[in-house]
Design an enzyme around this catalytic site. Structure first.
Site, PDB file in Angstrom:
ATOM      1  N   ASN A  31     180.345  30.502  24.463  1.00  0.00           N
ATOM      2  CA  ASN A  31     180.435  31.621  23.527  1.00  0.00           C
ATOM      3  C   ASN A  31     179.239  31.761  22.587  1.00  0.00           C
ATOM      4  OD1 ASN A  31     183.398  32.850  23.669  1.00  0.00           O
ATOM      5  ND2 ASN A  31     183.576  30.637  23.953  1.00  0.00           N
ATOM      6  N   TRP A  32     178.363  30.805  22.519  1.00  0.00           N
ATOM      7  CA  TRP A  32     177.268  30.947  21.567  1.00  0.00           C
ATOM      8  C   TRP A  32     176.099  31.710  22.189  1.00  0.00           C
ATOM      9  CZ3 TRP A  32     172.253  29.317  20.210  1.00  0.00           C
ATOM     10  CH2 TRP A  32     171.541  28.636  21.219  1.00  0.00           C
ATOM     11  N   ILE A  35     176.058  34.437  25.079  1.00  0.00           N
ATOM     12  CA  ILE A  35     176.806  35.203  26.066  1.00  0.00           C
ATOM     13  C   ILE A  35     175.936  35.648  27.243  1.00  0.00           C
ATOM     14  CG2 ILE A  35     178.138  37.323  26.430  1.00  0.00           C
ATOM     15  CD1 ILE A  35     179.680  35.098  25.084  1.00  0.00           C
ATOM     16  N   VAL A  79     173.413  34.157  28.776  1.00  0.00           N
ATOM     17  CA  VAL A  79     173.272  33.030  29.705  1.00  0.00           C
ATOM     18  C   VAL A  79     174.622  32.665  30.312  1.00  0.00           C
ATOM     19  CG1 VAL A  79     172.681  30.582  29.859  1.00  0.00           C
ATOM     20  CG2 VAL A  79     171.214  32.139  28.565  1.00  0.00           C
ATOM     21  N   HIS A  80     175.675  32.719  29.519  1.00  0.00           N
ATOM     22  CA  HIS A  80     177.012  32.396  30.043  1.00  0.00           C
ATOM     23  C   HIS A  80     177.421  33.377  31.139  1.00  0.00           C
ATOM     24  CE1 HIS A  80     181.196  31.235  30.210  1.00  0.00           C
ATOM     25  NE2 HIS A  80     181.560  32.466  29.900  1.00  0.00           N
ATOM     26  N   TYR A 121     178.497  29.723  38.853  1.00  0.00           N
ATOM     27  CA  TYR A 121     179.782  29.036  38.760  1.00  0.00           C
ATOM     28  C   TYR A 121     180.802  29.621  39.752  1.00  0.00           C
ATOM     29  CZ  TYR A 121     184.054  27.142  36.670  1.00  0.00           C
ATOM     30  OH  TYR A 121     185.259  26.508  36.464  1.00  0.00           O
ATOM     31  N   HIS A 177     166.293  23.186  29.790  1.00  0.00           N
ATOM     32  CA  HIS A 177     165.966  22.682  28.454  1.00  0.00           C
ATOM     33  C   HIS A 177     164.784  21.713  28.506  1.00  0.00           C
ATOM     34  CE1 HIS A 177     169.787  24.387  27.093  1.00  0.00           C
ATOM     35  NE2 HIS A 177     169.391  24.147  25.853  1.00  0.00           N
TER      36      HIS A 177
END
Length: 527
Positions: A418-419, A421, A423-424, A432, A457
């Site tokens: 949720n931080w 969105i 990328v999620h 996924y 990262h």
């Protein structure tokens, strides 16, 4: 006197005291209960039942009858008689309140009370945070003086004013963009097969990751900040072109399955209409394979491609100017806090790390945690709210959900979902869910997502710093057991506190690790 008269005696005396002008003994009783012609001489007497129904407020009178309203009483007396039951009730309630002042109830701070309005406590926390940070800021000014230097900011991006490697590298990314577009055009008309197109896309995406990394590592005039900026743009472009490849392949599969001309978008056919973009022209495959569509997607604040994006009806100039002002202000604030607060703290932390003084290392770690976390929060607002909303408003991009309420996260998994969105959504859509459709276990799919995130990262940190220590990679992979532990043993507020602790303490640990190694490699001989 009979028993009946004896029983009526006290009643008669009570009536004689309340009714003025009455005679003595039984005569007064007869005047109070008898015919009204003796007093008024106009109206016949009322029956007790009708008088009780008409004026129920005078219950203190005798049960034998009711006093007539017009029997010589003034309007004020009548009003007093009407309001006397209310006065009696209020007096009774007052006496009851005096006798009992306790009820069954819980304390406000007990969880069973159901109380949830802690706005005053939140304001108190904000005031305390401001005061404590103001003290630290004054202490920093007194100890180090003013360290903010705008010229030094320019030197972070450029070593040589005549050499702009990061800017040239960013401009060169257009080669990969156009290569992906022309590959999709050839696939749309059937000039090349799906296998050949897949090979071309794999080659484009591989070069998109390798070429900028090699350039950053080999060009000596490339600064670490310039390397992070250019590699960040290339990473975003990699994710965008991967999504562009998948979405167009899905459109070709739908076209082949239906074997007829498309009349609307199949990647997201209804969202655009429900977001105020009914007036926009909707395109269908392969009409989307244009330079305009491609570059709109490249600059749009999203990583997932679709043929028709939700569009806002107009550009709000005031909203745009507010976001621009926030971008400029918070950018200056970030630079000032890094130069004035973080850099001195990091420099003073090198000696304890070299001497392996664990007590001093913990003290420096906790001292660095406050400015690091504050800078991270400001960066989040600057990037995900101000910058992305500015770009979205400029391009009339309708989907503005760039983040959710990650600050209420009770699990580590909820925070990472949720931080960020954009990328999620990309991970969910292109990585996924395809793994789940292939029969991969859910836990293994989540671990694979963290593995890919850990790679990027480390890629964005180690390559610009030109050293490989895997601190970022291990920090991201450590989220997997942490997520399991928090989800298994911590719930509610305890889980939320664990998420905040991992953010506040985990980031400065990685920062100190990389800075320490960077100083040892580049300045070890001089220090």
């Amino acid at each position: 006197m009979s028993d009946r008269a004896e029983m009526r005696g006290p009643v008669t005396r009570r009536r004689r005291t309340t009714i003025s002008g009455g005679g003595g003994g039984s005569t007064g009783v007869k005047q109070a209960n008898g015919n009204k012609s003796h007093d008024a001489g106009e109206k016949p007497p009322q029956c007790p039942a009708k008088a009780k129904a008409g004026d129920e407020a005078s219950k203190h009178a005798s049960n034998n009858g009711k006093v007539d309203r017009e029997g010589g009483m003034s309007g004020q007396q009548q009003q007093q008689l009407r309001s006397s039951p209310k006065r009696q009730r209020s007096a009774a309630e007052d006496i009851s309140d005096r006798l009992s002042c306790h009820v069954l109830q819980e304390s406000l701070l007990s969880s069973a009370s159901g109380y949830s309005n802690y706005r005053g406590i939140l304001n108190w926390c904000v005031v305390m945070l401001v005061l404590s940070n103001a003290r630290l800021f004054l202490e920093n000014i007194i100890k180090y003086g003013i360290l903010v230097d705008p010229i030094q900011v320019v030197s972070l991006f450029l070593k040589d004013p005549y050499s702009w490697p990061a800017a040239c590298l960013i401009i060169a990314s257009n080669v990969f963009i156009l290569a992906a577009l022309y590959t999709e055009r050839r696939l749309a008309v059937g000039t090349i097969s799906e296998t050949t197109g897949l090979i071309f896309h794999i080659f484009i995406l591989t070069c998109l990751m390798i070429c900028p990394a090699v350039t950053v590592l080999t060009v000596t005039s490339m600064t670490p900040v310039g390397g992070v900026l250019s590699l960040g743009i290339y990473t975003v472009l990699f994710l965008k072109l991967y999504s562009y490849k998948d979405a167009n392949r899905w459109c070709r599969e739908i076209r082949q399955a239906k074997a007829k001309r498309l009349t609307r978008s199949y990647s997201c056919p209804t969202v655009a209409q429900s977001n105020g973009s009914a007036l926009q022209t909707h395109v269908s495959y392969p009409g989307n394979l244009t330079h305009r569509d491609m570059y709109y997607f490249v600059f749009a604040p999203t990583l997932c491609y679709q043929l028709n994006f939700p569009r806002s009806p107009r550009i709000r100039k005031r909203f745009l100017m507010r976001r621009l002002f926030e971008m400029l202000f918070f950018m200056q604030l970030l630079v000032g806090l890094i130069q004035q607060w973080m850099v001195p703290t990091i420099q003073n932390s090198m000696k304890p790390f070299q001497e392996m003084d664990f007590s001093r290392m913990m003290e420096r770690l906790l001292k660095l945690a406050v400015p690091n976390h504050l800078i991270w929060l400001i960066f989040f607002y600057w990037f995900f709210h101000s910058s992305l909303n500015f770009v979205a408003e400029l391009l009339q991009f309708g989907d503005r959900e760039f983040y959710k309420d990650w600050w209420n996260s009770e699990t580590v998994t909820y925070f990472w979902a949720n931080w960020n969105i954009p990328v999620h959504k990309w991970c969910l859509r292109h990585f996924y869910k395809p793994m789940l459709r292939r029969g991969v276990n859910k836990f293994l799919a989540q671990t694979a997502v963290f593995l890919v995130s850990a790679f990027f990262h480390e890629y964005l940190v180690s390559v610009p710093l030109k050293m490989f220590r895997l601190w970022a990679f291990m920090g991201m992979m450590a989220q997997v057991p942490l997520a399991w532990f928090v989800g298994r043993f911590l719930n509610g507020n305890y889980g939320n506190a664990a998420v905040w602790m991992s953010l506040i303490i985990g980031q400065p640990v990685a920062v100190l690790m990389y800075v320490h190694d960077y100083y040892v490699i580049h300045y070890g001989s001089t220090t």
